[in-house]
Design a protein around this motif. Structure first.
Motif, short mmCIF file in Angstrom:
data_model
loop_
_atom_site.label_atom_id
_atom_site.label_comp_id
_atom_site.label_asym_id
_atom_site.label_seq_id
_atom_site.Cartn_x
_atom_site.Cartn_y
_atom_site.Cartn_z
N MET A 92 0.84 -1.19 0.00
CA MET A 92 0.00 0.00 0.00
C MET A 92 0.88 1.25 0.00
N GLU A 93 0.49 2.21 -0.79
CA GLU A 93 1.29 3.42 -0.92
C GLU A 93 0.75 4.55 -0.04
N LYS A 94 1.68 5.33 0.50
CA LYS A 94 1.28 6.49 1.32
C LYS A 94 0.69 7.57 0.42
N GLN A 95 -0.30 8.28 0.94
CA GLN A 95 -0.86 9.43 0.24
C GLN A 95 -1.38 10.42 1.27
N GLU A 96 -1.74 11.60 0.79
CA GLU A 96 -2.27 12.62 1.69
C GLU A 96 -3.69 12.26 2.12
N TYR A 97 -3.95 12.43 3.40
CA TYR A 97 -5.30 12.26 3.95
C TYR A 97 -5.64 13.48 4.79
N THR A 98 -6.87 13.94 4.65
CA THR A 98 -7.39 15.01 5.49
C THR A 98 -8.26 14.35 6.55
N ILE A 99 -7.90 14.55 7.80
CA ILE A 99 -8.68 14.01 8.91
C ILE A 99 -9.51 15.14 9.50
N THR A 100 -10.81 14.93 9.59
CA THR A 100 -11.72 15.92 10.16
C THR A 100 -12.27 15.35 11.46
N ILE A 101 -12.08 16.10 12.54
CA ILE A 101 -12.49 15.63 13.87
C ILE A 101 -13.44 16.67 14.47
N TYR A 102 -14.59 16.19 14.94
CA TYR A 102 -15.53 17.06 15.65
C TYR A 102 -15.42 16.74 17.14
N THR A 103 -15.21 17.77 17.95
CA THR A 103 -15.02 17.57 19.38
C THR A 103 -15.82 18.60 20.18
N GLU A 104 -16.00 18.29 21.45
CA GLU A 104 -16.51 19.30 22.37
C GLU A 104 -15.40 20.33 22.55
N ASN A 105 -15.75 21.53 22.88
CA ASN A 105 -14.76 22.60 23.06
C ASN A 105 -14.20 22.51 24.48
N SER A 106 -13.11 21.75 24.64
CA SER A 106 -12.56 21.58 25.98
C SER A 106 -11.06 21.86 26.00
N ILE A 107 -10.57 22.32 27.13
CA ILE A 107 -9.16 22.67 27.30
C ILE A 107 -8.31 21.41 27.19
N GLY A 108 -7.19 21.52 26.50
CA GLY A 108 -6.24 20.42 26.38
C GLY A 108 -6.53 19.44 25.27
N MET A 109 -7.62 19.65 24.52
CA MET A 109 -8.00 18.71 23.47
C MET A 109 -6.93 18.62 22.39
N ILE A 110 -6.38 19.74 21.99
CA ILE A 110 -5.37 19.75 20.94
C ILE A 110 -4.13 18.96 21.37
N GLY A 111 -3.78 19.04 22.64
CA GLY A 111 -2.63 18.29 23.16
C GLY A 111 -2.88 16.80 23.15
N ARG A 112 -4.09 16.40 23.55
CA ARG A 112 -4.41 14.97 23.58
C ARG A 112 -4.44 14.37 22.18
N ILE A 113 -4.98 15.13 21.23
CA ILE A 113 -5.04 14.64 19.85
C ILE A 113 -3.63 14.55 19.26
N SER A 114 -2.82 15.59 19.46
CA SER A 114 -1.46 15.55 18.89
C SER A 114 -0.61 14.45 19.52
N THR A 115 -0.88 14.11 20.78
CA THR A 115 -0.16 13.02 21.43
C THR A 115 -0.43 11.68 20.74
N ILE A 116 -1.66 11.48 20.28
CA ILE A 116 -2.01 10.25 19.56
C ILE A 116 -1.16 10.12 18.30
N PHE A 117 -0.91 11.24 17.61
CA PHE A 117 -0.08 11.22 16.41
C PHE A 117 1.38 10.99 16.76
N SER A 118 1.87 11.70 17.77
CA SER A 118 3.30 11.59 18.10
C SER A 118 3.66 10.20 18.64
N ARG A 119 2.78 9.56 19.38
CA ARG A 119 3.04 8.20 19.87
C ARG A 119 3.22 7.22 18.71
#
Length: 196
Positions: free
Chosen positions: A1-28
């Motif tokens: 399978m070949e890598k390609q660009e993907y756009t991920i769209t995420i709907y969340t509640e507006n809560s503090i620290g959400m961006i950090g938790r999501i970026s941690t999933i990617f960095s792990r």
């Protein structure tokens, strides 16, 4: 399978620290985020993340499932470039004298739909929107004419084949229990709650 660009769209509640938790999933998972945009969505109180990555589909699918396990995440979608309408925005700061003296630069800015945001004696700031390739090409051309500063905004995207998350959220809200208080039958009769 070949890598390609993907756009991920995420709907969340507006809560503090959400961006950090999501970026941690990617960095792990050692996945590089190429572009990240967060903004209010069409639904009050719900935020939308638009994330661009280059990966294989299987990894992206697993990643979205992992993201959806977050308590505040309502839904995560992933799409290829063909499945979304997308744009990036850019600002360019160029010497004003270059624009007034070089007809080619003025034509170039018009060709790319750039419009002036600020005009000063020493520099002019232009904005434009388009696909990355268009923005890269304009940047490359303006570099030849003493481009002072350049900044690109994150990708924004709308899914083509979708009724939108708003309709799905409204359906979900309709199915949710109402906020009307329904008293316990035992309490209405004055019985002890713990008796059978």
């Amino acid at each position: 399978m070949e890598k390609q660009e993907y756009t991920i769209t995420i709907y969340t509640e507006n809560s503090i620290g959400m961006i950090g938790r999501i970026s941690t999933i990617f960095s792990r998972r050692k996945i590089n985020i190429e572009s990240l945009n967060t903004s209010p969505s069409e639904v009050e109180g719900i935020h939308r993340f638009t994330i661009l990555i280059t990966e294989i589909e299987e990894v992206v699918r697993k990643l979205c499932r992992q993201i959806e396990k977050q308590v505040e995440v309502l839904k995560a979608y992933y799409n290829t470039n063909d499945e979304v309408i997308w744009q990036e925005q850019a600002l360019y700061k160029v010497p004003t004298e270059v624009i007034t003296e070089k007809v080619y630069v003025e034509r170039l800015l018009r060709q790319y739909g750039a419009s002036a945001v600020v005009i000063r004696k020493d520099y002019t700031v232009f904005e434009t929107a388009g696909h990355r390739e268009e923005i890269d090409k304009l940047t490359e051309e303006l570099t030849k004419y003493n481009l002072i500063e350049f900044v690109r905004g994150a990708r924004i995207a709308i899914i083509k084949e979708s009724a939108g998350f708003h309709a799905k959220l409204k359906e979900f809200e309709r199915r949710e229990p109402s906020e009307d208080v329904v008293e316990n039958e035992y309490l209405e009769k004055g019985d002890d709650v713990f008796t059978m």
